[in-house]
Design a protein around this motif. Structure first.
Motif, short mmCIF file in Angstrom:
data_model
loop_
_atom_site.label_atom_id
_atom_site.label_comp_id
_atom_site.label_asym_id
_atom_site.label_seq_id
_atom_site.Cartn_x
_atom_site.Cartn_y
_atom_site.Cartn_z
N PHE A 179 0.82 -1.21 0.00
CA PHE A 179 0.00 0.00 0.00
C PHE A 179 0.86 1.26 0.00
O PHE A 179 0.61 2.21 -0.76
CB PHE A 179 -0.93 -0.01 1.21
CG PHE A 179 -1.63 1.30 1.43
CD1 PHE A 179 -2.69 1.69 0.63
CD2 PHE A 179 -1.20 2.18 2.44
CE1 PHE A 179 -3.32 2.91 0.83
CE2 PHE A 179 -1.83 3.38 2.64
CZ PHE A 179 -2.90 3.75 1.83
N LEU A 180 1.88 1.30 0.87
CA LEU A 180 2.72 2.50 0.96
C LEU A 180 3.47 2.76 -0.34
O LEU A 180 3.65 3.90 -0.75
CB LEU A 180 3.71 2.37 2.13
CG LEU A 180 3.11 2.41 3.53
CD1 LEU A 180 4.20 2.24 4.59
CD2 LEU A 180 2.38 3.73 3.76
N GLU A 181 3.91 1.68 -0.98
CA GLU A 181 4.62 1.85 -2.25
C GLU A 181 3.68 2.48 -3.29
O GLU A 181 4.06 3.41 -4.02
CB GLU A 181 5.13 0.50 -2.75
CG GLU A 181 5.90 0.59 -4.06
CD GLU A 181 6.26 -0.79 -4.59
OE1 GLU A 181 6.32 -0.94 -5.83
OE2 GLU A 181 6.46 -1.72 -3.77
N LEU A 233 1.04 4.28 -2.70
CA LEU A 233 0.71 5.64 -2.27
C LEU A 233 1.78 6.63 -2.69
O LEU A 233 1.48 7.69 -3.25
CB LEU A 233 0.52 5.67 -0.75
CG LEU A 233 0.27 7.04 -0.11
CD1 LEU A 233 -1.06 7.60 -0.58
CD2 LEU A 233 0.31 6.94 1.41
N PHE A 234 3.04 6.31 -2.40
CA PHE A 234 4.13 7.26 -2.65
C PHE A 234 4.53 7.33 -4.12
O PHE A 234 4.71 8.42 -4.67
CB PHE A 234 5.34 6.91 -1.79
CG PHE A 234 5.11 7.08 -0.31
CD1 PHE A 234 4.54 8.23 0.20
CD2 PHE A 234 5.45 6.06 0.58
CE1 PHE A 234 4.32 8.39 1.55
CE2 PHE A 234 5.24 6.21 1.94
CZ PHE A 234 4.66 7.37 2.43
N ARG A 240 10.52 -1.25 -1.56
CA ARG A 240 9.76 -2.42 -1.11
C ARG A 240 10.61 -3.32 -0.22
O ARG A 240 10.13 -3.86 0.78
CB ARG A 240 9.24 -3.20 -2.32
CG ARG A 240 8.30 -4.33 -1.95
CD ARG A 240 7.85 -5.09 -3.18
NE ARG A 240 7.24 -4.22 -4.20
CZ ARG A 240 6.78 -4.68 -5.36
NH1 ARG A 240 6.90 -5.96 -5.67
NH2 ARG A 240 6.26 -3.84 -6.24
N TYR A 244 11.78 -0.76 3.29
CA TYR A 244 11.01 0.11 4.18
C TYR A 244 10.62 -0.59 5.48
O TYR A 244 10.55 0.05 6.53
CB TYR A 244 9.78 0.69 3.45
CG TYR A 244 8.55 -0.19 3.42
CD1 TYR A 244 7.60 -0.14 4.44
CD2 TYR A 244 8.32 -1.06 2.36
CE1 TYR A 244 6.47 -0.92 4.39
CE2 TYR A 244 7.19 -1.84 2.30
CZ TYR A 244 6.26 -1.78 3.33
OH TYR A 244 5.15 -2.57 3.29
N PHE A 288 10.61 9.94 6.76
CA PHE A 288 10.04 10.60 5.58
C PHE A 288 11.12 11.07 4.61
O PHE A 288 10.99 10.89 3.40
CB PHE A 288 9.18 11.79 6.02
CG PHE A 288 8.01 11.41 6.88
CD1 PHE A 288 6.84 10.93 6.31
CD2 PHE A 288 8.08 11.49 8.26
CE1 PHE A 288 5.76 10.56 7.10
CE2 PHE A 288 7.02 11.13 9.06
CZ PHE A 288 5.86 10.66 8.48
N VAL A 317 11.44 7.74 2.28
CA VAL A 317 10.41 8.07 1.28
C VAL A 317 10.95 9.05 0.24
O VAL A 317 10.95 8.76 -0.95
CB VAL A 317 9.15 8.65 1.97
CG1 VAL A 317 8.10 9.02 0.91
CG2 VAL A 317 8.57 7.65 2.97
#
Length: 800
Positions: A21-23, A25-26, A337, A340, A381, A385
């Motif tokens: 999900f985070l991948e 999203l960013f 991936r 993180y 962050f 990120v």
């Protein structure tokens, strides 16, 4: 992961269904997040440049310790015993009894009188009217100001001055024992009584340098200045060195990154992201109302170091993916991936580990904990990120990819040699060496002391201007700068009662026979002197009278600070030889023992302790009580987080054991170097553990990945060394080189921190690369890891 594993599963790995999900999203909203990061950076940088120094006395002392609570409760009654400065004016060409010297001393006294922050009513020098002489004559007591209104600088008036000084009792306190210098003493306001603003110690120190030292040292005198405000001012001036060292560290890091990655973009992006993290941290601190003190000002560099540590791992992963043929975006996504989860784990371990410093009830350490934790949070962050998002646009250069491909195709001789640490024959030897090192460190570290081990200001070098000034005053005056004040509390108008005075007399006698106590002073001292004078100076009368009226009469003109307005508090002043940890332990133990036997609730209480030595004693006790507890919490938090992530006690032992040995060896090194556990050194161990755990987490994560791919332990470790291990070694060496420059700092505590952090950076790296695989040989079962991986894949296929 191995090249084979990647190539066989490319379609699976890059499929939308497998993207976390985070991948999504960013990376699906890269431009939006870049704009958000840009806006935050501009806003927080503006906030960061407005952050102000903050070195209040209250921040540096344990306000909740009983000693300090007693001091703060009775602060208004402890006149002239709080924050003050002493200026010694020396005549290097003779004694003080010259017209030229006395005129210069008068001018300095007047100049100090008008410096903002000085409590003018409490100033003392032989030029101030509150310093008087007293003598006993046939007609009774006679006295007057030490420098009378008739003084004109003539030889006769100078001789009269000599007589007045001898009769005033100021020799050894305001006048040197050899009559070659004199002191001006001035208490300070913590806040400006007119504006309410906090005293700026750095600005006040500059005023002393410009208006006192620089102005008058050319007039055939030497000026020596000591006091808490001057010490803190000198420390704050040393902050400029920290900025220089930070720039040097950034430059060294960048150069080494270029040599490591053979890619300018791959070197500059991690540095930029880590610098952004520092500005974010400082900006957030300013928004929260915090300032920078001499201790927390070192934390931004640690944030930069942690950021570089994680940035190198990400650049390394992106380079590997690029060398396997991935485009810029895919390489960045795959690196994100892979890293993180271990990156988040490492940073959470760092942050929560730093927060354990909140257990120490000293504001400066608690603010350091908050400062470091905020820095770690923003790295999540900026480096986990922002960095991969930026790299998804710029990518690794062709030269960097070619260099990595050549390295991958060449025989990795160093990595192959290091892989033998996981060999069944070598691993037991490594563990035995580790046990021996732990035993040596534990045995040698038993002599670790709490508190200061040197005279003067331990935060500064022995040859610093402040410590040279302090040494001059200590050598030439009888009254030490290390003062402990015991507060004797009674009901109103009872401080001069015979029972109280007798208890104080007994207390003074006991304390004067304690090793480390130079002398004492109290109402009893004054009473005995006056009683002797009232009886023709006969020493047989140098004792306490049982007649209450005589007692009351003998203290009518007691100096300010020896009793309060309603006679409910009578301080006893102890002048100590130094403020070393052992001295403070002896003195406080003796005082507490006396108080336990003589205290009567509501009637008579001996309360510890005010004064500079009382503050030091309280600080030492807080640190001693919190030291072991803090370490237990640090390791417990890190262990729990590792267990939650890896679901294996064996994995936790592999990661934590090398850190524990490093901590033990660090304490032994502190003993060897004569460094005590103090406000500035206590956080080092927690910071070292927080940063060091990153190495172990990254190494173990990659090692477990290769084991799941079916490789044996030694083969899996060889592959780990060629990828993550290489980055860990580079990071450890780079950070050590950057922080070792602190050893040449003008601030001693920064020099000590640089020395200790260099050791911990290197040894944590060595532990991760050397001892972790040896422990894994005995603790990790590859067959179980492979079985769990197969079961996970089967469940995933069934779910699909």
């Amino acid at each position: 992961m191995s090249t084979k594993h990647r190539n066989d599963t490319d379609n699976y790995i890059l499929s939308p269904e497998t993207e976390p999900f985070l991948e999504k999203l960013f990376f699906n909203n890269r431009l939006l997040f870049l704009l958000i990061f840009l806006g935050l950076t501009i806003f927080l940088t503006y906030s960061a440049v407005n952050i102000k120094p903050d070195a209040r006395l209250e921040k540096l002392i344990p306000l909740k310790h009983p000693y300090i609570m007693n001091m703060m409760e009775n602060r208004d009654s402890l006149e002239n015993l709080g924050n003050s400065i002493r200026i010694s004016v020396e005549n290097p060409n003779g004694n003080i009894f010259t017209a030229e010297y006395m005129e210069t001393l008068r001018q300095i006294t007047d100049e100090l009188f008008y410096i903002p922050g000085v409590d003018r009513s409490g100033m003392k020098s032989i030029w101030t009217p509150n310093v008087r002489w007293v003598e006993v004559t046939e007609e009774g007591f006679q006295g007057g100001p030490v420098i009378p209104p008739t003084y004109d600088g003539s030889q006769e008036s100078l001789e009269q001055l000599r007589q007045n000084i001898l009769r005033s009792g100021t020799v050894g306190s305001l006048v040197a024992n050899n009559f070659e210098s004199a002191i001006i003493q001035a208490p300070l306001f913590e806040k400006n009584p007119e504006t309410g603003e906090q005293l700026n110690y750095q600005e006040f120190s500059h005023q002393l340098e410009e208006r006192i030292r620089a102005k008058f040292e050319g007039q055939n005198v030497k000026v020596h200045i000591v006091g808490f405000a001057k010490k803190i001012g000198d420390l704050m001036d040393g902050i400029k060195d920290i900025g220089v060292f930070a720039l040097i560290a950034i430059a060294i890091t960048f150069v080494l990154l270029v040599l490591y990655a053979r890619c300018f973009k791959g070197a500059i992006i991690p540095v930029i992201c880590s610098v952004i993290a520092v500005f974010w941290q400082l900006g957030i601190l300013n928004l929260l109302g915090f300032g920078l003190d001499p201790y927390s000002v070192l934390v931004p560099f640690l944030v930069f170091a942690i950021g570089i540590s994680h940035g190198v791992q990400i650049i390394n992963a992106i380079a590997i993916e690029s060398a396997e043929g991935k485009d810029k975006l895919s390489a960045a996504r795959l690196a994100f991936r892979d890293l993180y989860v271990p990156g988040m784990l490492a940073l959470m371990s760092d942050g929560i580990g730093f927060l354990t410093l909140l257990l120490i009830q000293i504001d400066v350490i608690q603010e350091l904990a908050i400062t470091a934790s905020i820095g770690v949070a923003v790295i999540i962050f900026t480096n986990l990120v922002l960095l991969p998002i930026l790299m998804s646009y710029v990518g690794i250069s062709k030269s960097g990819v070619s260099y990595l491909q050549r390295s991958a195709n060449s025989e990795p001789k160093v990595a192959k040699a290091l892989s033998y640490f996981a060999h069944p024959t070598v691993a037991p030897i490594s563990i035995l060496i580790g046990i021996a090192l732990a035993g040596f460190g534990f045995f040698y570290g038993q002599d670790l002391k709490i508190g200061d081990l040197d005279k003067g200001a331990p935060e500064l070098h022995p040859d610093s201007r402040y410590n040279l000034d302090n040494a001059f005053i200590t050598d030439n005056y009888s009254t030490s700068a290390d003062v402990m004040v015991i507060m004797v509390k009674t009901p109103t108008e009872k401080c001069s009662a015979y029972q109280t005075m007798d208890a104080i007399d007994r207390f003074q006698w006991k304390m004067e026979n304690v090793n480390g106590v130079q002398g004492t002073a109290s109402l009893v001292t004054v009473s005995k002197i006056v009683s002797t004078g009232m009886n023709e100076g006969n020493l047989k009368w140098r004792s306490l009278s049982r007649n209450q009226q005589i007692l009351n009469s003998s203290i009518q003109r007691a100096p300010a600070g020896l009793l309060n307005a309603d006679c409910s508090l009578a301080p006893v002043i102890l002048f100590l030889s130094d403020h070393k940890a052992e001295t403070l332990e002896h003195v406080t133990a003796a005082a507490e023992d006396f108080a336990e036997n003589y205290n009567i609730d509501g009637e008579l209480e001996f309360l510890l302790a005010a004064g500079s030595a009382g503050i030091d004693a309280a600080t030492n006790q807080v640190i001693e009580a919190a030291q072991d507890r803090m370490l237990v919490f640090v390791y417990a938090v890190v262990s729990i987080l590792c267990f939650i992530t890896f679901r294996s006690v064996r994995a936790v032992l592999c990661i934590i054991t090398p850190l524990g040995i490093t901590s033990v060896l660090c304490e032994a090194l502190m003993v060897y170097k004569g460094i005590g556990v103090k406000v500035e050194t206590l956080p080092v161990i927690a910071l070292g553990v927080g940063i060091g755990v990153d190495y172990g987490i990254y190494i173990y994560t990659r090692l477990e990945t290769y084991i799941r791919d079916g490789l044996g332990l030694q083969a899996a470790y060889l592959e780990t060394l060629k990828t993550t291990g290489k980055a860990v070694a580079f990071t450890g060496v780079t950070l050590a080189i950057g922080v070792v420059t602190w050893v040449w700092s003008s601030i001693k505590f920064q020099s000590n921190m640089g020395f200790l952090l260099t050791f911990m950076f290197l040894w944590n790296m060595v532990g991760a690369l050397w001892l972790l695989p040896a422990l894994a040989r005995f603790l990790i079962r590859p067959d179980q890891i492979i079985a769990k991986e197969r079961l996970r894949q089967q469940r995933q296929i069934a779910d699909d």
